[in-house]
Design a protein around this motif. Sequence first.
Motif, PDB file in Angstrom:
ATOM      1  N   GLY A 170       0.526  11.426 -19.850  1.00 20.31           N
ATOM      2  CA  GLY A 170       0.634  11.092 -21.272  1.00 20.31           C
ATOM      3  C   GLY A 170      -0.318   9.967 -21.666  1.00 20.31           C
ATOM      4  N   LEU A 171      -0.470   8.983 -20.787  1.00 23.68           N
ATOM      5  CA  LEU A 171      -1.360   7.855 -21.096  1.00 23.68           C
ATOM      6  C   LEU A 171      -2.819   8.307 -21.145  1.00 23.68           C
ATOM      7  CD1 LEU A 171       0.295   5.066 -18.917  1.00 23.68           C
ATOM      8  CD2 LEU A 171       0.352   5.294 -21.409  1.00 23.68           C
ATOM      9  N   VAL A 172      -3.213   9.155 -20.200  1.00 16.67           N
ATOM     10  CA  VAL A 172      -4.584   9.665 -20.204  1.00 16.67           C
ATOM     11  C   VAL A 172      -4.849  10.448 -21.495  1.00 16.67           C
ATOM     12  CG1 VAL A 172      -6.177  11.265 -19.082  1.00 16.67           C
ATOM     13  CG2 VAL A 172      -4.813   9.677 -17.703  1.00 16.67           C
ATOM     14  N   ALA A 173      -3.851  11.232 -21.901  1.00 17.41           N
ATOM     15  CA  ALA A 173      -4.003  12.010 -23.133  1.00 17.41           C
ATOM     16  C   ALA A 173      -4.182  11.105 -24.343  1.00 17.41           C
ATOM     17  CB  ALA A 173      -2.791  12.933 -23.320  1.00 17.41           C
ATOM     18  N   LYS A 174      -3.582   9.907 -24.288  1.00 17.75           N
ATOM     19  CA  LYS A 174      -3.712   8.966 -25.413  1.00 17.75           C
ATOM     20  C   LYS A 174      -5.035   8.200 -25.376  1.00 17.75           C
ATOM     21  CE  LYS A 174       1.149   7.977 -26.360  1.00 17.75           C
ATOM     22  NZ  LYS A 174       2.277   7.284 -25.763  1.00 17.75           N
ATOM     23  N   GLY A 175      -5.770   8.302 -24.258  1.00 16.94           N
ATOM     24  CA  GLY A 175      -7.077   7.649 -24.202  1.00 16.94           C
ATOM     25  C   GLY A 175      -7.179   6.491 -23.228  1.00 16.94           C
ATOM     26  N   TYR A 176      -6.087   6.141 -22.562  1.00 22.29           N
ATOM     27  CA  TYR A 176      -6.164   5.037 -21.602  1.00 22.29           C
ATOM     28  C   TYR A 176      -7.009   5.443 -20.396  1.00 22.29           C
ATOM     29  CZ  TYR A 176      -2.365   2.828 -24.173  1.00 22.29           C
ATOM     30  OH  TYR A 176      -1.612   2.254 -25.154  1.00 22.29           O
ATOM     31  N   ARG A 177      -7.821   4.490 -19.919  1.00 19.14           N
ATOM     32  CA  ARG A 177      -8.678   4.764 -18.762  1.00 19.14           C
ATOM     33  C   ARG A 177      -8.201   4.052 -17.501  1.00 19.14           C
ATOM     34  NH1 ARG A 177     -14.743   4.070 -21.074  1.00 19.14           N
ATOM     35  NH2 ARG A 177     -13.980   1.988 -21.608  1.00 19.14           N
ATOM     36  N   ARG A 178      -7.352   3.042 -17.674  1.00 14.36           N
ATOM     37  CA  ARG A 178      -6.842   2.310 -16.520  1.00 14.36           C
ATOM     38  C   ARG A 178      -5.321   2.258 -16.601  1.00 14.36           C
ATOM     39  NH1 ARG A 178      -9.525  -1.552 -12.964  1.00 14.36           N
ATOM     40  NH2 ARG A 178      -8.005  -2.844 -11.886  1.00 14.36           N
ATOM     41  N   ILE A 179      -4.672   2.616 -15.499  1.00 11.89           N
ATOM     42  CA  ILE A 179      -3.207   2.664 -15.452  1.00 11.89           C
ATOM     43  C   ILE A 179      -2.737   1.770 -14.318  1.00 11.89           C
ATOM     44  CG2 ILE A 179      -1.206   4.159 -15.052  1.00 11.89           C
ATOM     45  CD1 ILE A 179      -2.894   6.489 -16.167  1.00 11.89           C
ATOM     46  N   LYS A 180      -1.745   0.937 -14.639  1.00  9.67           N
ATOM     47  CA  LYS A 180      -1.158   0.057 -13.631  1.00  9.67           C
ATOM     48  C   LYS A 180       0.189   0.638 -13.239  1.00  9.67           C
ATOM     49  CE  LYS A 180       0.515  -4.645 -13.621  1.00  9.67           C
ATOM     50  NZ  LYS A 180       0.287  -6.045 -14.028  1.00  9.67           N
ATOM     51  N   VAL A 181       0.415   0.775 -11.945  1.00  9.33           N
ATOM     52  CA  VAL A 181       1.615   1.451 -11.450  1.00  9.33           C
ATOM     53  C   VAL A 181       2.446   0.452 -10.651  1.00  9.33           C
ATOM     54  CG1 VAL A 181       2.476   3.356 -10.046  1.00  9.33           C
ATOM     55  CG2 VAL A 181       0.304   3.610 -11.281  1.00  9.33           C
ATOM     56  N   LYS A 182       3.699   0.296 -11.035  1.00  5.28           N
ATOM     57  CA  LYS A 182       4.581  -0.607 -10.293  1.00  5.28           C
ATOM     58  C   LYS A 182       4.983   0.030  -8.957  1.00  5.28           C
ATOM     59  CE  LYS A 182       4.892  -4.083 -13.188  1.00  5.28           C
ATOM     60  NZ  LYS A 182       4.432  -5.445 -12.813  1.00  5.28           N
ATOM     61  N   ALA A 183       5.175  -0.814  -7.954  1.00  4.73           N
ATOM     62  CA  ALA A 183       5.545  -0.375  -6.609  1.00  4.73           C
ATOM     63  C   ALA A 183       6.320  -1.510  -5.956  1.00  4.73           C
ATOM     64  CB  ALA A 183       4.285  -0.028  -5.802  1.00  4.73           C
ATOM     65  N   GLY A 184       6.609  -1.354  -4.660  1.00  3.99           N
ATOM     66  CA  GLY A 184       7.147  -2.474  -3.903  1.00  3.99           C
ATOM     67  C   GLY A 184       8.646  -2.462  -3.666  1.00  3.99           C
ATOM     68  N   ALA A 185       9.361  -1.449  -4.178  1.00  6.15           N
ATOM     69  CA  ALA A 185      10.808  -1.419  -3.966  1.00  6.15           C
ATOM     70  C   ALA A 185      11.205  -0.411  -2.890  1.00  6.15           C
ATOM     71  CB  ALA A 185      11.538  -1.098  -5.278  1.00  6.15           C
ATOM     72  N   ASP A 186      10.467   0.716  -2.803  1.00  5.15           N
ATOM     73  CA  ASP A 186      10.831   1.797  -1.888  1.00  5.15           C
ATOM     74  C   ASP A 186       9.540   2.489  -1.450  1.00  5.15           C
ATOM     75  OD1 ASP A 186      11.362   4.557  -1.053  1.00  5.15           O
ATOM     76  OD2 ASP A 186      13.436   4.182  -1.674  1.00  5.15           O
ATOM     77  N   GLU A 187       9.226   2.349  -0.152  1.00  2.00           N
ATOM     78  CA  GLU A 187       7.937   2.815   0.360  1.00  2.00           C
ATOM     79  C   GLU A 187       7.712   4.309   0.122  1.00  2.00           C
ATOM     80  OE1 GLU A 187       5.710   2.415   4.612  1.00  2.00           O
ATOM     81  OE2 GLU A 187       7.352   1.016   4.237  1.00  2.00           O
ATOM     82  N   ALA A 188       8.720   5.135   0.466  1.00  2.00           N
ATOM     83  CA  ALA A 188       8.552   6.590   0.353  1.00  2.00           C
ATOM     84  C   ALA A 188       8.362   7.007  -1.101  1.00  2.00           C
ATOM     85  CB  ALA A 188       9.763   7.306   0.961  1.00  2.00           C
TER      86      ALA A 188
END
Length: 353
Positions: free
Chosen positions: A149-167
């Motif tokens: 959805g973000l790419v469709a809106k025109g965003y070129r950089r996405i930040k993804v949260k992690a760090g709670a569950d490895e798998a």
Amino acid sequence: MRITRFGVERTHVPLPEPFTVSLGVIDSADLAIVTLETDDGLVGYGEGSPTPFVTGETGESVLAALKLFEPLLLGADPFAIDAIHRGMDQILVRNGSAKAAVDLALHDLCAKAAGLPLYRYLGGASGSVEVDMTIGLGEPEAMAAAAAGLVAKGYRRIKVKAGADEARDVAAIRLIREAAPEAQLQVDANQGWDVATALRMLAVYADLGVVACEQPLPFWDLDGTAYLRRRSPVPIMVDEGCFTPQDASAIVRRQAADTVNIKLMKCGGIHRARQINTIAESAGVTCMIGCMLESRLAIAAGAHLAAATPNIVLADLDSFLDFDDSPLVASAFAFDPPWIHLPDAPGLGVELA
Ligand code: MG
């Protein structure tokens, strides 16, 4: 020009959807809006947005801190920003969100007095800033759908949260990479790993072309972060590990980061943010301007700073999209994803509702 009135208003705004990171869940914005008036009729606005598990501040503590700063500010010259910061630091250490509320209002006043938009007052030439967008922790499929959805809106950089569950982190980043093959992906572990876990995860991220990993280790583990950076196939960004110019100095001396994430609410506003950036830039370290759960008022300040500061090469200024700040802020800037276009009005260019 002298400050003749100091006003503070606290506003509590629930989020339509809670935002989850490895440190906790954020379900509302607790904002303190500062208004400074001067004897020549100018009004400056600032905002403090505390995040208890990052800055150690609450809505109540910000109000208490601002009460302590009031005698310092009444009668002060708004251009004496460094002296005011030294005065606030003598009254109370840390408390970056409370100090940012004051600092932003001071900068708004100074730029208004100069008749310039803040980015030009700070030396910038163009008032347009590209921003990224952050995806909070959730089901991997839902995170991938959000990325598409973000790419469709025109965003070129996405930040993804992690760090709670490895798998789940691995599943999520694989699906996100498929959903957004062209996007620049940045991961933010929010202190969720130890060195061994981080090395394992960074190998996966490197394979998927992730361009940066933010705060892999606990904020206090600077030696670990430096050790990790020497072995990491992905550039390392420090966020919760950098609050002050002194933190930035320690980070560059230990070569612990490729990039520092500056947040106005951690460092106490634009004055300290520029000092952090100068230390980083002098060591060949780039900066990102990030945000806490801030309304368009503080986001505008971050965008002005980024627009005036070439070494701030990334802007993670997306929190204003997470809640409705219209009861508070009437107008601030034009937003044409992924671009913030700052107005030419003097100061922050923010009108309160
Ligand atoms: Mg972060």
